[in-house]
Design a protein around this motif. Structure first.
Motif, PDB file in Angstrom:
ATOM      1  N   GLU A 189       0.826  -1.211   0.000  1.00  0.00           N
ATOM      2  CA  GLU A 189       0.000   0.000   0.000  1.00  0.00           C
ATOM      3  C   GLU A 189       0.860   1.261   0.000  1.00  0.00           C
ATOM      4  O   GLU A 189       0.517   2.246  -0.660  1.00  0.00           O
ATOM      5  CB  GLU A 189      -0.929   0.002   1.207  1.00  0.00           C
ATOM      6  CG  GLU A 189      -2.037  -1.034   1.134  1.00  0.00           C
ATOM      7  CD  GLU A 189      -2.957  -0.971   2.335  1.00  0.00           C
ATOM      8  OE1 GLU A 189      -4.181  -1.091   2.144  1.00  0.00           O
ATOM      9  OE2 GLU A 189      -2.457  -0.794   3.467  1.00  0.00           O
TER      10      GLU A 189
ATOM     11  N   GLN B 285      -3.777  -0.156  10.531  1.00  0.00           N
ATOM     12  CA  GLN B 285      -4.949   0.682  10.759  1.00  0.00           C
ATOM     13  C   GLN B 285      -4.784   2.075  10.152  1.00  0.00           C
ATOM     14  O   GLN B 285      -5.764   2.706   9.782  1.00  0.00           O
ATOM     15  CB  GLN B 285      -5.249   0.787  12.256  1.00  0.00           C
ATOM     16  CG  GLN B 285      -5.755  -0.517  12.852  1.00  0.00           C
ATOM     17  CD  GLN B 285      -6.393  -0.341  14.222  1.00  0.00           C
ATOM     18  OE1 GLN B 285      -5.731  -0.509  15.242  1.00  0.00           O
ATOM     19  NE2 GLN B 285      -7.662  -0.002  14.233  1.00  0.00           N
ATOM     20  N   ASN B 286      -3.547   2.570  10.055  1.00  0.00           N
ATOM     21  CA  ASN B 286      -3.296   3.832   9.348  1.00  0.00           C
ATOM     22  C   ASN B 286      -3.280   3.556   7.849  1.00  0.00           C
ATOM     23  O   ASN B 286      -2.745   2.544   7.397  1.00  0.00           O
ATOM     24  CB  ASN B 286      -1.954   4.427   9.761  1.00  0.00           C
ATOM     25  CG  ASN B 286      -1.872   4.757  11.237  1.00  0.00           C
ATOM     26  OD1 ASN B 286      -0.796   4.720  11.822  1.00  0.00           O
ATOM     27  ND2 ASN B 286      -2.988   5.083  11.868  1.00  0.00           N
ATOM     28  N   ASP B 287      -3.834   4.478   7.070  1.00  0.00           N
ATOM     29  CA  ASP B 287      -3.935   4.299   5.621  1.00  0.00           C
ATOM     30  C   ASP B 287      -2.791   5.024   4.922  1.00  0.00           C
ATOM     31  O   ASP B 287      -2.707   6.256   4.981  1.00  0.00           O
ATOM     32  CB  ASP B 287      -5.283   4.851   5.139  1.00  0.00           C
ATOM     33  CG  ASP B 287      -5.594   4.473   3.699  1.00  0.00           C
ATOM     34  OD1 ASP B 287      -4.665   4.061   2.984  1.00  0.00           O
ATOM     35  OD2 ASP B 287      -6.765   4.600   3.298  1.00  0.00           O
TER      36      ASP B 287
ATOM     37  N   ARG C 133      -7.749  10.985  13.312  1.00  0.00           N
ATOM     38  CA  ARG C 133      -8.606   9.896  12.846  1.00  0.00           C
ATOM     39  C   ARG C 133     -10.065  10.329  12.901  1.00  0.00           C
ATOM     40  O   ARG C 133     -10.663  10.433  13.964  1.00  0.00           O
ATOM     41  CB  ARG C 133      -8.371   8.649  13.697  1.00  0.00           C
ATOM     42  CG  ARG C 133      -6.989   8.043  13.483  1.00  0.00           C
ATOM     43  CD  ARG C 133      -6.637   6.985  14.496  1.00  0.00           C
ATOM     44  NE  ARG C 133      -6.418   7.564  15.825  1.00  0.00           N
ATOM     45  CZ  ARG C 133      -5.962   6.878  16.869  1.00  0.00           C
ATOM     46  NH1 ARG C 133      -5.678   5.591  16.736  1.00  0.00           N
ATOM     47  NH2 ARG C 133      -5.770   7.469  18.029  1.00  0.00           N
TER      48      ARG C 133
ATOM     49  N   ARG D 194     -12.885   6.479  13.832  1.00  0.00           N
ATOM     50  CA  ARG D 194     -12.055   5.394  14.349  1.00  0.00           C
ATOM     51  C   ARG D 194     -12.752   4.048  14.246  1.00  0.00           C
ATOM     52  O   ARG D 194     -13.952   3.930  14.476  1.00  0.00           O
ATOM     53  CB  ARG D 194     -11.651   5.672  15.792  1.00  0.00           C
ATOM     54  CG  ARG D 194     -10.693   6.839  15.911  1.00  0.00           C
ATOM     55  CD  ARG D 194     -10.099   6.923  17.285  1.00  0.00           C
ATOM     56  NE  ARG D 194      -9.376   5.712  17.663  1.00  0.00           N
ATOM     57  CZ  ARG D 194      -8.723   5.573  18.798  1.00  0.00           C
ATOM     58  NH1 ARG D 194      -8.713   6.575  19.670  1.00  0.00           N
ATOM     59  NH2 ARG D 194      -8.085   4.464  19.081  1.00  0.00           N
ATOM     60  N   LYS D 195     -11.952   3.020  13.927  1.00  0.00           N
ATOM     61  CA  LYS D 195     -12.476   1.659  13.780  1.00  0.00           C
ATOM     62  C   LYS D 195     -11.990   0.764  14.920  1.00  0.00           C
ATOM     63  O   LYS D 195     -11.610  -0.375  14.710  1.00  0.00           O
ATOM     64  CB  LYS D 195     -12.037   1.073  12.423  1.00  0.00           C
ATOM     65  CG  LYS D 195     -12.539   1.877  11.225  1.00  0.00           C
ATOM     66  CD  LYS D 195     -14.052   1.944  11.191  1.00  0.00           C
ATOM     67  CE  LYS D 195     -14.557   2.574   9.903  1.00  0.00           C
ATOM     68  NZ  LYS D 195     -14.212   4.006   9.794  1.00  0.00           N
TER      69      LYS D 195
ATOM     70  N   ASN E  81      -7.853   8.699   7.265  1.00  0.00           N
ATOM     71  CA  ASN E  81      -8.632   7.461   7.330  1.00  0.00           C
ATOM     72  C   ASN E  81      -8.128   6.576   8.473  1.00  0.00           C
ATOM     73  O   ASN E  81      -6.977   6.671   8.894  1.00  0.00           O
ATOM     74  CB  ASN E  81      -8.511   6.722   5.995  1.00  0.00           C
ATOM     75  CG  ASN E  81      -9.473   5.561   5.883  1.00  0.00           C
ATOM     76  OD1 ASN E  81     -10.520   5.553   6.528  1.00  0.00           O
ATOM     77  ND2 ASN E  81      -9.126   4.580   5.072  1.00  0.00           N
ATOM     78  N   HIS E  82      -9.016   5.733   8.971  1.00  0.00           N
ATOM     79  CA  HIS E  82      -8.635   4.760   9.993  1.00  0.00           C
ATOM     80  C   HIS E  82      -9.370   3.466   9.690  1.00  0.00           C
ATOM     81  O   HIS E  82     -10.537   3.478   9.300  1.00  0.00           O
ATOM     82  CB  HIS E  82      -8.994   5.262  11.398  1.00  0.00           C
ATOM     83  CG  HIS E  82      -8.422   4.433  12.505  1.00  0.00           C
ATOM     84  ND1 HIS E  82      -9.182   3.738  13.409  1.00  0.00           N
ATOM     85  CD2 HIS E  82      -7.123   4.182  12.843  1.00  0.00           C
ATOM     86  CE1 HIS E  82      -8.398   3.104  14.263  1.00  0.00           C
ATOM     87  NE2 HIS E  82      -7.143   3.355  13.941  1.00  0.00           N
ATOM     88  N   ARG E  83      -8.668   2.331   9.866  1.00  0.00           N
ATOM     89  CA  ARG E  83      -9.212   1.052   9.442  1.00  0.00           C
ATOM     90  C   ARG E  83      -9.121   0.026  10.563  1.00  0.00           C
ATOM     91  O   ARG E  83      -8.334   0.187  11.498  1.00  0.00           O
ATOM     92  CB  ARG E  83      -8.412   0.556   8.222  1.00  0.00           C
ATOM     93  CG  ARG E  83      -8.261   1.612   7.155  1.00  0.00           C
ATOM     94  CD  ARG E  83      -7.462   1.154   5.970  1.00  0.00           C
ATOM     95  NE  ARG E  83      -6.067   0.856   6.273  1.00  0.00           N
ATOM     96  CZ  ARG E  83      -5.160   0.566   5.358  1.00  0.00           C
ATOM     97  NH1 ARG E  83      -5.501   0.560   4.087  1.00  0.00           N
ATOM     98  NH2 ARG E  83      -3.918   0.293   5.697  1.00  0.00           N
ATOM     99  N   PRO E  84      -9.908  -1.043  10.473  1.00  0.00           N
ATOM    100  CA  PRO E  84      -9.766  -2.120  11.453  1.00  0.00           C
ATOM    101  C   PRO E  84      -8.380  -2.757  11.346  1.00  0.00           C
ATOM    102  O   PRO E  84      -7.752  -2.756  10.282  1.00  0.00           O
ATOM    103  CB  PRO E  84     -10.861  -3.120  11.051  1.00  0.00           C
ATOM    104  CG  PRO E  84     -11.812  -2.344  10.219  1.00  0.00           C
ATOM    105  CD  PRO E  84     -10.996  -1.299   9.513  1.00  0.00           C
ATOM    106  N   ARG E  85      -7.891  -3.279  12.444  1.00  0.00           N
ATOM    107  CA  ARG E  85      -6.609  -3.984  12.449  1.00  0.00           C
ATOM    108  C   ARG E  85      -6.682  -5.164  11.479  1.00  0.00           C
ATOM    109  O   ARG E  85      -7.682  -5.882  11.413  1.00  0.00           O
ATOM    110  CB  ARG E  85      -6.296  -4.470  13.860  1.00  0.00           C
ATOM    111  CG  ARG E  85      -5.143  -5.443  13.946  1.00  0.00           C
ATOM    112  CD  ARG E  85      -4.867  -5.870  15.373  1.00  0.00           C
ATOM    113  NE  ARG E  85      -3.855  -5.013  15.980  1.00  0.00           N
ATOM    114  CZ  ARG E  85      -2.556  -5.188  15.816  1.00  0.00           C
ATOM    115  NH1 ARG E  85      -2.096  -6.148  15.035  1.00  0.00           N
ATOM    116  NH2 ARG E  85      -1.687  -4.397  16.406  1.00  0.00           N
TER     117      ARG E  85
END
Length: 243
Positions: A26, A98-100, A127, A130-131, A200-204
């Motif tokens: 990524e 989790q960081n994009d 964020r 947050r996820k 953006n913030h994503r699930p682990r």
């Protein structure tokens, strides 16, 4: 090659064997067309993180891997990576995915824009959605509220790992364990400016978090006292002129 690098992306990792390959892919997509390097710092993982990173070096020539001989924590891993980095501008990401990485170009542009304030040294992510679990979000809000009231650093998300900053400004800051959560306050105490951008913030991706709310709070109470002391004891000369 080192002289032509624009951007060094520093990623601290500990037991993230299941996340590092996708994260590297990524970063490469996000920064395609830029002169950059990636510096992954393995903080003495006990899983296959270091072996996976070593194998990935053959696919990604811009990847560098540092390995701590002993576990020293996230702040030390970030510092090791930034000290080893060869570009004047640093981007940081957490190693859990989790960081994009897609946010890095925007932070880089904001930091290096032509009309940026002369003392702007860091653009930090915030964020926006947050996820994390409700319990983890509660712990972060609680800690951030206390920190803001005491340090007055205008940072409402000190735990966000997505940052773009100037290397020379970072290495001028005092180092201590857990300092990565206080970089905005330390930058401001040094006379630098800090800006914030939603990211953006994503699930682990896989694995489990290396932190707990109670463990973070226990460290924060001690750290806050130390940071407040450091800030009170700073004296600024207003610049220095060669005579």
């Amino acid at each position: 090659m080192a002289n032509s690098l624009e951007f060094s992306v520093v990623v601290p990792v500990h037991n993230e064997a299941g996340n590092v390959e996708m994260l590297i892919e990524e970063i490469v997509r996000a920064l395609d067309g830029r002169a950059f390097e990636m510096v992954f710092v393995d903080d003495a993982s006990t899983d296959d993180t270091r072996a996976v990173l070593s194998e990935l070096k053959s696919r990604f020539p811009m990847l560098r891997v540092l390995g701590h001989r002993r576990n020293a924590g996230q702040s030390r891993a970030i510092r090791s990576g930034i000290l080893a980095a060869r570009a004047p501008v640093i981007g940081t990401l957490d190693g859990d995915g989790q960081n994009d990485p897609a946010d890095l170009p925007d932070l880089y542009r904001a930091l290096t824009r032509a009309d940026a304030p002369a003392d702007l040294k860091m653009v930090m992510g915030r964020r926006a959605s947050r996820k994390d679990t409700p319990w983890k979000r509660f712990g972060s809000r609680f800690a951030n509220n206390i920190r803001q009231r005491l340090l007055k650093d205008d940072c409402d998300d000190s735990g966000c790992g997505t940052k773009a900053l100037y290397r020379d400004a970072y290495i001028s800051l005092p180092y201590f364990d857990h300092m990565h959560r206080y970089v905005p306050a330390l930058m401001r105490a040094e006379g630098y400016n800090v800006e914030y951008r939603d990211v953006n913030h994503r699930p682990r991706g896989s694995g489990t978090s290396n932190y707990t709310n109670f463990g973070r709070l226990n460290d924060a109470l001690s750290d806050l006292r130390g940071v407040m002391w450091l800030i009170r004891r700073r004296r600024q000369p207003g610049g220095a002129d060669e005579i």
